[in-house]
Design a protein around this motif. Sequence first.
Motif, PDB file in Angstrom:
ATOM      1  N   ALA A 231      -0.020  44.209 -20.639  1.00 28.87           N
ATOM      2  CA  ALA A 231      -1.215  43.566 -21.196  1.00 28.87           C
ATOM      3  C   ALA A 231      -1.686  44.305 -22.442  1.00 28.87           C
ATOM      4  O   ALA A 231      -2.053  43.681 -23.437  1.00 28.87           O
ATOM      5  N   VAL A 232      -1.655  45.627 -22.393  1.00 26.11           N
ATOM      6  CA  VAL A 232      -2.069  46.416 -23.562  1.00 26.11           C
ATOM      7  C   VAL A 232      -1.197  46.064 -24.763  1.00 26.11           C
ATOM      8  O   VAL A 232      -1.701  45.836 -25.877  1.00 26.11           O
ATOM      9  N   LYS A 233       0.095  45.974 -24.565  1.00 21.40           N
ATOM     10  CA  LYS A 233       1.013  45.635 -25.664  1.00 21.40           C
ATOM     11  C   LYS A 233       0.724  44.234 -26.199  1.00 21.40           C
ATOM     12  O   LYS A 233       0.739  44.009 -27.408  1.00 21.40           O
ATOM     13  N   LEU A 234       0.471  43.291 -25.294  1.00 24.56           N
ATOM     14  CA  LEU A 234       0.139  41.937 -25.738  1.00 24.56           C
ATOM     15  C   LEU A 234      -1.100  41.960 -26.616  1.00 24.56           C
ATOM     16  O   LEU A 234      -1.099  41.429 -27.730  1.00 24.56           O
ATOM     17  N   TYR A 235      -2.173  42.580 -26.133  1.00 23.15           N
ATOM     18  CA  TYR A 235      -3.422  42.593 -26.899  1.00 23.15           C
ATOM     19  C   TYR A 235      -3.256  43.320 -28.226  1.00 23.15           C
ATOM     20  O   TYR A 235      -3.783  42.876 -29.250  1.00 23.15           O
ATOM     21  N   GLN A 236      -2.516  44.421 -28.237  1.00 24.84           N
ATOM     22  CA  GLN A 236      -2.293  45.127 -29.495  1.00 24.84           C
ATOM     23  C   GLN A 236      -1.529  44.250 -30.484  1.00 24.84           C
ATOM     24  O   GLN A 236      -1.826  44.255 -31.678  1.00 24.84           O
ATOM     25  N   SER A 237      -0.570  43.460 -29.998  1.00 22.00           N
ATOM     26  CA  SER A 237       0.192  42.581 -30.888  1.00 22.00           C
ATOM     27  C   SER A 237      -0.692  41.486 -31.489  1.00 22.00           C
ATOM     28  O   SER A 237      -0.345  40.902 -32.510  1.00 22.00           O
ATOM     29  N   LEU A 238      -1.839  41.234 -30.859  1.00 19.27           N
ATOM     30  CA  LEU A 238      -2.769  40.213 -31.329  1.00 19.27           C
ATOM     31  C   LEU A 238      -3.946  40.804 -32.109  1.00 19.27           C
ATOM     32  O   LEU A 238      -4.915  40.108 -32.391  1.00 19.27           O
ATOM     33  N   GLY A 239      -3.864  42.095 -32.439  1.00 18.93           N
ATOM     34  CA  GLY A 239      -4.878  42.718 -33.285  1.00 18.93           C
ATOM     35  C   GLY A 239      -5.952  43.494 -32.560  1.00 18.93           C
ATOM     36  O   GLY A 239      -6.854  44.047 -33.189  1.00 18.93           O
ATOM     37  N   TYR A 240      -5.897  43.571 -31.236  1.00 18.15           N
ATOM     38  CA  TYR A 240      -6.864  44.369 -30.481  1.00 18.15           C
ATOM     39  C   TYR A 240      -6.439  45.832 -30.549  1.00 18.15           C
ATOM     40  O   TYR A 240      -5.253  46.134 -30.672  1.00 18.15           O
ATOM     41  N   SER A 241      -7.413  46.717 -30.481  1.00 19.90           N
ATOM     42  CA  SER A 241      -7.092  48.146 -30.505  1.00 19.90           C
ATOM     43  C   SER A 241      -7.832  48.856 -29.380  1.00 19.90           C
ATOM     44  O   SER A 241      -8.873  48.392 -28.897  1.00 19.90           O
TER      45      SER A 241
END
Length: 138
Positions: free
Chosen positions: A115-125
Amino acid sequence: MDIRSYRPEDRAGVIRLWEEDDPNPSLWNKATDILDSKESYQPGLLFVAADGDTIVGTTMAGYDGRRGWIYSVVVTPSHRRKGIASKLLALAEKALSSLGCTKLNLQVRDGNDGAVKLYQSLGYSIEPRVSMGKRLGD
């Protein structure tokens, strides 16, 4: 694949999906209770992915007038890695932005690296915060 706002006829499918994702929820995190609350408060911020008549994904958002939150991003295992979560999140972000939201938050359970990787790929940090909680009521 139909990515759209939740409709009352989606109820059984959403509950099924959430219960399959979390088969042993805590007492305060039952799918039926969460959905009851969302249907009565900001129901326009619940989104689903439907494959025919089957609900295969959800995301839920909330807005307090200042910040937005993302909850319940769930995609059934057979439909993962097909862009469904990304599309659901984009729809939630658009809805929150239209309400005036300028900052969006979400939490990920410790150890859920996918989930962390998904969100990071979408611009979340990842932000340096301590997440705290307190249950109210019973």
